[in-house]
Every structure is written in C-alpha cells, then in structure tokens.
Motif scaffolding. Structure first.
Motif, PDB file in Angstrom:
ATOM      1  N   ILE A  69       9.357  -4.795 -15.177  1.00 47.90           N
ATOM      2  CA  ILE A  69       8.926  -4.473 -13.805  1.00 47.90           C
ATOM      3  C   ILE A  69       7.578  -3.756 -13.850  1.00 47.90           C
ATOM      4  CG2 ILE A  69       9.447  -3.102 -11.748  1.00 47.90           C
ATOM      5  CD1 ILE A  69      12.450  -3.554 -12.404  1.00 47.90           C
ATOM      6  N   LYS A  70       7.423  -2.800 -14.763  1.00 49.35           N
ATOM      7  CA  LYS A  70       6.156  -2.086 -14.910  1.00 49.35           C
ATOM      8  C   LYS A  70       5.008  -3.056 -15.163  1.00 49.35           C
ATOM      9  CE  LYS A  70       5.839   1.396 -17.732  1.00 49.35           C
ATOM     10  NZ  LYS A  70       6.087   2.247 -18.936  1.00 49.35           N
ATOM     11  N   ALA A  71       5.244  -3.993 -16.081  1.00 53.64           N
ATOM     12  CA  ALA A  71       4.196  -4.961 -16.417  1.00 53.64           C
ATOM     13  C   ALA A  71       3.871  -5.857 -15.228  1.00 53.64           C
ATOM     14  CB  ALA A  71       4.631  -5.793 -17.618  1.00 53.64           C
ATOM     15  N   ALA A  72       4.921  -6.287 -14.509  1.00 54.01           N
ATOM     16  CA  ALA A  72       4.714  -7.167 -13.355  1.00 54.01           C
ATOM     17  C   ALA A  72       3.970  -6.441 -12.246  1.00 54.01           C
ATOM     18  CB  ALA A  72       6.060  -7.679 -12.842  1.00 54.01           C
ATOM     19  N   TYR A  73       4.298  -5.168 -12.043  1.00 57.48           N
ATOM     20  CA  TYR A  73       3.631  -4.383 -10.997  1.00 57.48           C
ATOM     21  C   TYR A  73       2.142  -4.255 -11.291  1.00 57.48           C
ATOM     22  CZ  TYR A  73       2.787  -0.614  -7.645  1.00 57.48           C
ATOM     23  OH  TYR A  73       2.303   0.147  -6.598  1.00 57.48           O
ATOM     24  N   GLU A  74       1.824  -3.933 -12.532  1.00 61.73           N
ATOM     25  CA  GLU A  74       0.416  -3.793 -12.887  1.00 61.73           C
ATOM     26  C   GLU A  74      -0.307  -5.133 -12.784  1.00 61.73           C
ATOM     27  OE1 GLU A  74      -2.440  -2.023 -16.448  1.00 61.73           O
ATOM     28  OE2 GLU A  74      -0.262  -1.907 -16.629  1.00 61.73           O
ATOM     29  N   ASN A  75       0.355  -6.204 -13.206  1.00 63.15           N
ATOM     30  CA  ASN A  75      -0.249  -7.531 -13.139  1.00 63.15           C
ATOM     31  C   ASN A  75      -0.512  -7.956 -11.692  1.00 63.15           C
ATOM     32  OD1 ASN A  75      -0.963 -10.170 -14.499  1.00 63.15           O
ATOM     33  ND2 ASN A  75       0.698 -10.873 -13.169  1.00 63.15           N
ATOM     34  N   ASP A  76       0.436  -7.624 -10.802  1.00 65.07           N
ATOM     35  CA  ASP A  76       0.321  -8.071  -9.401  1.00 65.07           C
ATOM     36  C   ASP A  76      -0.577  -7.178  -8.554  1.00 65.07           C
ATOM     37  OD1 ASP A  76       2.071 -10.052 -10.125  1.00 65.07           O
ATOM     38  OD2 ASP A  76       3.843  -9.118  -9.234  1.00 65.07           O
ATOM     39  N   THR A  77      -0.628  -5.885  -8.876  1.00 66.17           N
ATOM     40  CA  THR A  77      -1.381  -4.947  -8.028  1.00 66.17           C
ATOM     41  C   THR A  77      -2.626  -4.369  -8.692  1.00 66.17           C
ATOM     42  OG1 THR A  77      -0.174  -2.973  -8.763  1.00 66.17           O
ATOM     43  CG2 THR A  77       0.804  -4.258  -6.954  1.00 66.17           C
ATOM     44  N   GLY A  78      -2.679  -4.477 -10.021  1.00 68.43           N
ATOM     45  CA  GLY A  78      -3.783  -3.854 -10.743  1.00 68.43           C
ATOM     46  C   GLY A  78      -3.636  -2.359 -10.883  1.00 68.43           C
ATOM     47  N   LYS A  79      -2.456  -1.821 -10.535  1.00 71.29           N
ATOM     48  CA  LYS A  79      -2.217  -0.376 -10.585  1.00 71.29           C
ATOM     49  C   LYS A  79      -1.123  -0.043 -11.591  1.00 71.29           C
ATOM     50  CE  LYS A  79      -3.320   0.192  -5.658  1.00 71.29           C
ATOM     51  NZ  LYS A  79      -2.786   0.630  -4.335  1.00 71.29           N
ATOM     52  N   ASP A  80      -1.184   1.163 -12.112  1.00 71.65           N
ATOM     53  CA  ASP A  80      -0.154   1.664 -13.016  1.00 71.65           C
ATOM     54  C   ASP A  80       1.025   2.161 -12.193  1.00 71.65           C
ATOM     55  OD1 ASP A  80       1.156   4.132 -14.478  1.00 71.65           O
ATOM     56  OD2 ASP A  80       0.204   2.938 -16.045  1.00 71.65           O
ATOM     57  N   LEU A  81       2.194   1.618 -12.435  1.00 67.13           N
ATOM     58  CA  LEU A  81       3.368   1.952 -11.615  1.00 67.13           C
ATOM     59  C   LEU A  81       3.738   3.423 -11.729  1.00 67.13           C
ATOM     60  CD1 LEU A  81       5.703   1.203  -9.770  1.00 67.13           C
ATOM     61  CD2 LEU A  81       6.984   0.418 -11.794  1.00 67.13           C
ATOM     62  N   VAL A  82       3.716   3.971 -12.935  1.00 67.65           N
ATOM     63  CA  VAL A  82       4.100   5.369 -13.118  1.00 67.65           C
ATOM     64  C   VAL A  82       3.146   6.294 -12.371  1.00 67.65           C
ATOM     65  CG1 VAL A  82       4.391   7.237 -14.787  1.00 67.65           C
ATOM     66  CG2 VAL A  82       5.254   4.955 -15.320  1.00 67.65           C
ATOM     67  N   LYS A  83       1.862   6.075 -12.526  1.00 71.06           N
ATOM     68  CA  LYS A  83       0.886   6.922 -11.831  1.00 71.06           C
ATOM     69  C   LYS A  83       1.022   6.796 -10.321  1.00 71.06           C
ATOM     70  CE  LYS A  83      -2.620   6.927 -15.482  1.00 71.06           C
ATOM     71  NZ  LYS A  83      -3.999   6.501 -15.864  1.00 71.06           N
ATOM     72  N   THR A  84       1.285   5.572  -9.855  1.00 67.59           N
ATOM     73  CA  THR A  84       1.442   5.363  -8.417  1.00 67.59           C
ATOM     74  C   THR A  84       2.650   6.112  -7.881  1.00 67.59           C
ATOM     75  OG1 THR A  84       0.424   3.174  -8.606  1.00 67.59           O
ATOM     76  CG2 THR A  84       1.683   3.629  -6.602  1.00 67.59           C
ATOM     77  N   LEU A  85       3.756   6.026  -8.587  1.00 65.87           N
ATOM     78  CA  LEU A  85       4.968   6.715  -8.148  1.00 65.87           C
ATOM     79  C   LEU A  85       4.794   8.230  -8.201  1.00 65.87           C
ATOM     80  CD1 LEU A  85       7.639   4.416  -9.815  1.00 65.87           C
ATOM     81  CD2 LEU A  85       7.409   4.836  -7.360  1.00 65.87           C
ATOM     82  N   LYS A  86       4.134   8.727  -9.226  1.00 62.58           N
ATOM     83  CA  LYS A  86       3.912  10.174  -9.339  1.00 62.58           C
ATOM     84  C   LYS A  86       3.048  10.707  -8.196  1.00 62.58           C
ATOM     85  CE  LYS A  86       3.331  12.094 -13.402  1.00 62.58           C
ATOM     86  NZ  LYS A  86       2.850  12.401 -14.770  1.00 62.58           N
ATOM     87  N   SER A  87       2.218   9.836  -7.650  1.00 65.31           N
ATOM     88  CA  SER A  87       1.334  10.280  -6.555  1.00 65.31           C
ATOM     89  C   SER A  87       2.064  10.385  -5.219  1.00 65.31           C
ATOM     90  CB  SER A  87       0.152   9.323  -6.424  1.00 65.31           C
ATOM     91  OG  SER A  87       0.554   8.060  -5.904  1.00 65.31           O
ATOM     92  N   VAL A  88       3.243   9.749  -5.107  1.00 63.80           N
ATOM     93  CA  VAL A  88       3.943   9.750  -3.814  1.00 63.80           C
ATOM     94  C   VAL A  88       5.303  10.437  -3.862  1.00 63.80           C
ATOM     95  CG1 VAL A  88       2.754   7.679  -3.028  1.00 63.80           C
ATOM     96  CG2 VAL A  88       4.943   7.456  -4.220  1.00 63.80           C
ATOM     97  N   LEU A  89       5.821  10.703  -5.062  1.00 64.47           N
ATOM     98  CA  LEU A  89       7.129  11.345  -5.192  1.00 64.47           C
ATOM     99  C   LEU A  89       6.954  12.809  -5.591  1.00 64.47           C
ATOM    100  CD1 LEU A  89       9.046   8.519  -7.108  1.00 64.47           C
ATOM    101  CD2 LEU A  89       8.948   8.920  -4.641  1.00 64.47           C
ATOM    102  N   LYS A  90       8.054  13.548  -5.624  1.00 66.58           N
ATOM    103  CA  LYS A  90       7.959  14.961  -5.980  1.00 66.58           C
ATOM    104  C   LYS A  90       9.257  15.483  -6.573  1.00 66.58           C
ATOM    105  CE  LYS A  90       9.125  16.331  -1.231  1.00 66.58           C
ATOM    106  NZ  LYS A  90       8.688  17.089  -0.038  1.00 66.58           N
ATOM    107  N   SER A  91       9.162  16.632  -7.168  1.00 66.51           N
ATOM    108  CA  SER A  91      10.293  17.405  -7.649  1.00 66.51           C
ATOM    109  C   SER A  91      11.117  16.660  -8.697  1.00 66.51           C
ATOM    110  CB  SER A  91      11.174  17.839  -6.471  1.00 66.51           C
ATOM    111  OG  SER A  91      12.101  18.814  -6.861  1.00 66.51           O
TER     112      SER A  91
END
Length: 347
Positions: A81-103
């Motif tokens: 899923i991580k690889a597919a997300y980066e391939n489809d969006t050009g973004k790092d999934l972990v960094k993206t999630l860390k920017s919108v989630l918390k705690s």
C-alpha cells in the motif's frame, strides 16, 4: 510484587500444554497461526491507497477509514500500500499521515507502516535516545526475539541510524546489564528444540552454586546460561533446579539479582516458560496506575499481531479474569482505542 508473584505462580503451576517445547513439528505439517491479523483475500494495494488518500483529504480526516484499512491488512500488504500510494500520488504515505494525525493514534499508524525489523529498531533507538534509558523496552525486544529477528533489526538499526546497535548499548548501559544485552545481541543463542538432560542438570547445579548456595552471586554464570540456552532447554533447567534449591528458580533469581540485570534475565525466564503470558503481564502493567503506558500497548499489539496475539489475549483472560479489550476500553479513548481493538481482531 503482587503481579510478579501471581505471574510466577501461574506459569509454574499451569504451563500451557500445547506450546510444543522440546518437540519438533511433524514433517510437512503447517504450524498453527496465532496472529489476529490475516491477509485480506481481496487485497488491492492501489484500491487501498486510493481509499487512504480519500480518508486523508476528507474534512477533518476520516480516521475510521484509515483504521479499517491499516489494522485489517498484514504488514506485507501494508508495504505494498505504501508503495502504491507513493506511485499514485508522488507523496510519502508515512509523512502525509504524520502531517494530519496526532497523539497515540498517529504513533500506532506509523508503527503499522514500518516492517517488523524497522519497528523494533525504532523502539530500541527511542529507548536509548536522549537522557535516560528505557531498560524495559530493551529487555522486552532483545529478550523475546529470535536470532533471525535480532539480526534483521540490527541491520535496520544500522541503516536507519548509522550506528551499530551494540555501540548504542555500550553507550547507554554498563556492568552486568550491558554484558547480558550484548550477549543477546550476538544472535548466537541456541534455538535447538532437542533437550539435553545432562546439560540441564549441570547448568542447574552451576546456577545453584553461583547463587543460592553461596554468599554473594556469580553474575557471569547466570548471564552465560540464561542468554545462551534455548527456551526449551531453559525450561528443563528450571525443573532440575527445583530439585536443588529451597525455592523455584524465578524466586532464586529475584533474590540473587537486582536492578536492570534482574529484569533482563527475568524476561528470559518468563519468555522461556510462557511467552504469551509474559506479554500479557506487560500489557496489564501498562494499564495499571493513573495513566496507561500507551507506548507499551502500541508496541506489543503491533509487534505481536502476526505472531501470537491470540495466545496473549487468552493468557490475559486467564491471568486477570477479564479480557484485554475490556481494559483497553477503560484505559484508552477515541480513535486510539478503536485501532487497538482492531489489532486484537475485534470487528
């Protein structure tokens, strides 16, 4: 001490009969699976990646959708899923999630997206980072992983942090405790399931003479035996010790040792006798007191979800008279409790 005594009594008097220690699996047989997470049979990495993108971009972020995907997929599927997300969006999934989630919810999601070796390495690094050292994390990981798992986490540690694990251990620990951790880090511990009765008798005698029989304690004997023998062999040693000492080996170890080295070696004793019960005790203690130790809850549930979490849940109920899920519901809240319960297999 209440929990220690209860735990020792449980593992001494009521050791599970199906752990198979000392017996090799039948040829051609498939070992039973005790994880709570199984592969999604209809898995599509690109479909899950698209669903995560929608959840991230939803107004307020759709944490329920994120949980439903990441806590219901195996680690191997999450890596796809991580690889597919980066391939489809050009973004790092972990960094993206860390920017919108918390705690603690964010911590759990990030943990799920690491592979097991990376996560163990990360937890070890966090345990030794900054002032102070979280010795219980070091003991838990190095005292319960196989040689292969420790080799993988050592490689991941070097790749992520540019230093050898042993170097960090030497910088953050000392004395007998350092010696024990470095011995475990060598990945030379026996994993042979065949039991040597003669060796068990001589080891039990050596332990007795190095501790209970004399004034003072020869730490090197305890460290050498407990960090080098297989879990099956240790169980035989403990039984042989009962014939020599005035008390069971766990109690003798408690009386002879103190501090971090005691906790490290006791981890080996408990894990050898009943590893799921050891983790059940760790989870219970993490929820004892005014505040839950969420780092411990997350680490154990994530790291054991594809190993033996079903057994841990069974042991928790047996040892404490209620389910782990019941305690999680009381001690945690919000999206964090939902993702923990999902890891426990609840739907």
């Amino acid at each position: 001490m209440e929990f220690f005594n209860k735990f020792i009594k449980k593992i001494s008097d009521d050791k599970p009969k199906d752990d198979g220690k000392g017996k090799a699996p039948s040829k051609g047989s498939t070992p039973p699976y005790y994880g709570t997470i199984t592969p999604d049979p209809n898995f599509s990495a690109s479909r899950d990646a698209a669903a995560l993108q929608r959840a991230i971009e939803a107004k307020g972020v759709d944490e329920s959708a994120i949980t439903e995907i990441l806590a219901r997929r195996t680690n191997a599927q999450r890596q796809q899923i991580k690889a597919a997300y980066e391939n489809d969006t050009g973004k790092d999934l972990v960094k993206t999630l860390k920017s919108v989630l918390k705690s603690h919810y964010e911590d759990t999601v990030v943990a799920l997206l690491m592979n097991p070796a990376q996560y163990d390495a990360y937890e070890l690094r966090q345990a030794m980072k900054g002032l102070g050292t979280n010795e219980k994390v070091l003991n838990e990981i190095l005292g319960t992983r196989s040689n292969h798992e420790i080799r993988l986490l050592k490689t991941a540690f070097k790749e992520a942090y540019g230093a050898e694990l042993e170097h960090n251990i030497k910088g953050d620990t000392s004395g007998h405790y350092e010696t024990a951790l470095l011995a475990l880090s060598k990945t030379s511990r026996s994993e042979d399931q065949d039991i040597d009765d003669g060796l068990a008798k001589s080891d039990a005698k050596a332990l007795y003479e190095a501790g209970e029989k004399k004034i003072g304690t020869v730490y090197s004997v305890f460290i050498d035996i407990l960090t080098s023998r297989s879990e099956a062999q240790l169980c035989k040693i403990f039984k042989q010790y009962d014939k020599l000492g005035t008390q069971g080996f766990p109690k003798a170890l408690e009386h002879e040792m103190k501090g971090d080295v005691e906790d490290c070696l006791m981890t080996l004793v408990k894990a050898a006798w009943n590893k799921p019960a050891y983790f059940a005790e760790r989870l219970h203690l993490a929820m004892k007191g005014a505040w839950a130790n969420c780092n411990t809850l997350t680490r154990i549930l994530v790291s054991r979800s594809e190993v033996d979490l079903k057994k841990i849940l069974q042991e928790y109920k047996r040892m404490y008279g209620k389910t782990l899920q019941e305690d999680i519901n009381v001690e945690t809240k919000g999206d964090y409790v939902k993702i923990l319960l999902a890891l426990c297999g609840d739907h």
